[in-house]
Write an enzyme that holds these catalytic residues in place. Structure first.
Site, short mmCIF file in Angstrom:
data_model
loop_
_atom_site.label_atom_id
_atom_site.label_comp_id
_atom_site.label_asym_id
_atom_site.label_seq_id
_atom_site.Cartn_x
_atom_site.Cartn_y
_atom_site.Cartn_z
CG HIS A 1 -9.70 -5.63 1.58
ND1 HIS A 1 -10.01 -6.69 2.41
CD2 HIS A 1 -8.36 -5.45 1.68
CE1 HIS A 1 -8.91 -7.11 3.02
NE2 HIS A 1 -7.90 -6.39 2.59
CD GLU B 1 -2.72 -1.34 2.48
OE1 GLU B 1 -2.85 -0.35 3.22
OE2 GLU B 1 -3.27 -2.43 2.70
CD GLU C 1 -4.55 -7.90 2.27
OE1 GLU C 1 -5.39 -7.14 2.78
OE2 GLU C 1 -3.34 -7.66 2.29
CG ASP D 1 -12.56 -8.69 3.00
OD1 ASP D 1 -11.87 -8.67 4.03
OD2 ASP D 1 -12.61 -7.72 2.20
CG ASN E 1 -0.74 -7.07 -0.98
OD1 ASN E 1 -1.44 -7.64 -1.82
ND2 ASN E 1 -1.13 -6.89 0.28
O1 G3I Z 1 -2.21 -6.05 19.57
C1 G3I Z 1 -2.90 -4.85 19.96
C2 G3I Z 1 -3.47 -5.02 21.37
O2 G3I Z 1 -2.38 -5.15 22.28
C3 G3I Z 1 -4.32 -3.79 21.73
O3 G3I Z 1 -4.91 -4.00 23.01
C4 G3I Z 1 -5.41 -3.64 20.67
C5 G3I Z 1 -6.31 -2.46 20.94
O4 G3I Z 1 -5.68 -1.29 20.53
O5 G3I Z 1 -4.79 -3.44 19.37
C6 G3I Z 1 -4.04 -4.59 19.00
O6 G3I Z 1 -3.44 -4.35 17.72
C7 G3I Z 1 -4.40 -4.38 16.67
C8 G3I Z 1 -3.94 -5.45 15.65
O7 G3I Z 1 -4.82 -5.47 14.52
C9 G3I Z 1 -3.90 -6.84 16.27
O8 G3I Z 1 -5.20 -7.17 16.69
C10 G3I Z 1 -4.39 -3.02 15.99
O9 G3I Z 1 -4.93 -2.06 16.88
C11 G3I Z 1 -5.25 -3.07 14.74
O10 G3I Z 1 -5.12 -1.85 14.01
C12 G3I Z 1 -4.77 -4.21 13.82
O11 G3I Z 1 -5.64 -4.24 12.73
C13 G3I Z 1 -5.17 -5.08 11.63
C14 G3I Z 1 -4.67 -4.15 10.50
O12 G3I Z 1 -4.35 -4.93 9.33
C15 G3I Z 1 -3.41 -3.38 10.89
O13 G3I Z 1 -2.36 -4.30 11.14
C16 G3I Z 1 -6.35 -5.92 11.16
O14 G3I Z 1 -6.70 -6.84 12.17
C17 G3I Z 1 -5.95 -6.66 9.88
O15 G3I Z 1 -7.05 -7.40 9.36
C18 G3I Z 1 -5.50 -5.64 8.84
O16 G3I Z 1 -5.12 -6.31 7.69
C19 G3I Z 1 -4.76 -5.42 6.57
C20 G3I Z 1 -3.61 -6.05 5.81
O17 G3I Z 1 -2.53 -6.29 6.67
C21 G3I Z 1 -3.21 -5.15 4.63
N1 G3I Z 1 -4.37 -4.90 3.75
C22 G3I Z 1 -5.54 -4.34 4.46
C23 G3I Z 1 -5.96 -5.26 5.61
C24 G3I Z 1 -7.20 -4.71 6.29
O18 G3I Z 1 -6.93 -3.46 6.88
#
Ligand code: G3I
Length: 354
Positions: free
Chosen positions: A238, A152, A268, A270, A202
């Site tokens: 997405h 991205e 990815e 959905d 990606n």
């Molecule tokens: O691990 C922390 C936890 O300690 C904390 O308590 C909690 C609340 O703030 O956050 C947790 O981290 C979260 C993480 O997912 C793990 O659950 C982040 O806030 C949250 O932003 C993160 O979201 C993920 C996002 O990528 C960013 O990494 C989504 O689950 C995941 O589905 C999403 O996947 C992305 C792909 O990597 C790239 N393409 C888009 C796709 C959807 O956004």
């Protein structure tokens, strides 16, 4: 250590019980020489769900970690690396004859605070990114089929975006951000660390022909001419039932990247159903039609080698916290949805109970 033992035991149990079930999507996909997979979520909730790992391995022959190979997880503190999550994914894949697509090394999101809040010079940032890529890609060398080296980096207008810590490597050093030098370097560094993995760019919103996919196409074509080892394009897909890409434009876009010699992965997918109508038969059929349209475009593109959904079941989708719902092939109770049957029928001609 106890957690790892539990997880391994879980996956052993899962392998035994899945064998007496109907074939999974992976069986149908393998008849077409296609890798089919999903994003694996390693949360306490999923790992304590006896159906999760078993069903994942039954349905897929390819796994991408949803979180554990991202920068914030693999290098949470300076020079302290944590590969426990990634190593579990690699072991789980090995135990169930699956491949691993690794995600992701360079992204504006999922970076730890020590990077995003550090006061680094462009040269220091370049060193941090180089060392991260060398260490992480080096650790998983020989264990993954591909890396999303950069994720991205372009905006919807086709410009290299300024979000996140990494563009400052170029901006601060007086380099032309539009030339994408930090992106080029990330690919070169990954190749140095892993000589065999397929190296992907990606992105989302570039599935059809538009200013963003035009810019990515131009960038990748020039970078390859300049010797940058970019070998694959990941189209995240997405979408939702009201915003699926135009089929002709999607096909033309797949073809132009394929004609460049690039491997294509749908990385990815959905298909959200807005407004919480996840049990509406018409919405579910519209969803199935979108999945089939994309899968058919992949099957008809010579270099499209993998098709992944961003998750296994609607029970654990990243979209649960949004207005869209029920975006995946299995519902919250792991029941097969119309989209699942439609994909299976396209892959192997079977016409199972609907
Ligand atoms: O691990 C922390 C936890 O300690 C904390 O308590 C909690 C609340 O703030 O956050 C947790 O981290 C979260 C993480 O997912 C793990 O659950 C982040 O806030 C949250 O932003 C993160 O979201 C993920 C996002 O990528 C960013 O990494 C989504 O689950 C995941 O589905 C999403 O996947 C992305 C792909 O990597 C790239 N393409 C888009 C796709 C959807 O956004």
């Amino acid at each position: 250590m106890k957690a790892v033992i539990l997880l391994v035991l879980l996956s052993l149990v899962s392998a035994a019980s899945a064998s007496n079930r109907q074939p999974g999507l992976r069986d149908a996909a393998e008849k077409r020489g296609l890798l089919i997979g999903g994003a694996l979520r390693l949360y306490a909730s999923t790992l304590s769900d006896p159906l999760y790992l078993e069903t994942f391995a039954h349905e897929f022959n390819l796994v991408v970690p949803e979180h554990v190979m991202k920068f914030e997880n693999t290098q949470p503190e300076p020079n302290r690396y944590d590969f426990q999550g990634g190593d579990f994914v690699v072991q789980f894949a090995h135990d169930h004859e699956m491949k691993v697509r690794a995600h992701t090394l360079t992204w504006h999101d999922a970076n730890p605070k020590w990077v995003t809040e550090g006061q680094f010079t462009p040269g220091q940032l370049a060193g941090i990114l180089h060392d991260h890529i060398a260490t992480v890609a080096g650790h998983f060398r020989g264990k993954v089929i591909s890396w999303d080296v950069v994720n991205e980096a372009f905006d919807e207008n086709g410009n290299i975006q300024r979000e996140g810590p990494w563009p400052a490597i170029d901006q601060g050093a007086g380099r032309n951000l539009g030339h994408g030098d930090y992106i080029r370097d990330a690919f070169k560094w990954t190749r140095e660390a892993d000589p065999d993995a397929l190296l992907f760019y990606n992105d989302y919103g570039a599935e059809a022909i538009n200013p963003k996919s035009d810019a990515i196409y131009r960038f990748v074509m020039q970078a390859r001419l300049d010797g940058v080892p970019i070998q694959g394009i990941g189209f995240q897909m997405h979408v939702d039932i009201n915003s699926a890409p135009d089929e002709a434009s999607l096909r033309a876009n797949f073809k132009r990247f394929s004609d460049l010699g690039l491997v294509i992965h749908v990385t990815e997918m959905d298909v959200g159903i807005p407004g919480g109508r996840g049990d509406d038969p018409d919405a579910l059929q519209a969803q199935a039609d979108v999945y089939v349209m994309v899968m058919r475009a992949c099957l008809d593109t010579p270099t499209c080698q993998a098709f992944l959904t961003w998750g296994l079941t609607d029970k654990y989708t990243w979209l649960n916290s949004r207005d869209e719902s029920a975006p995946l092939l299995l519902d919250v109770d792991y029941q097969l949805k119309p989209a699942y049957f439609a994909i299976e029928e396209l892959l192997d001609g079977s016409k199972r109970h609907r």
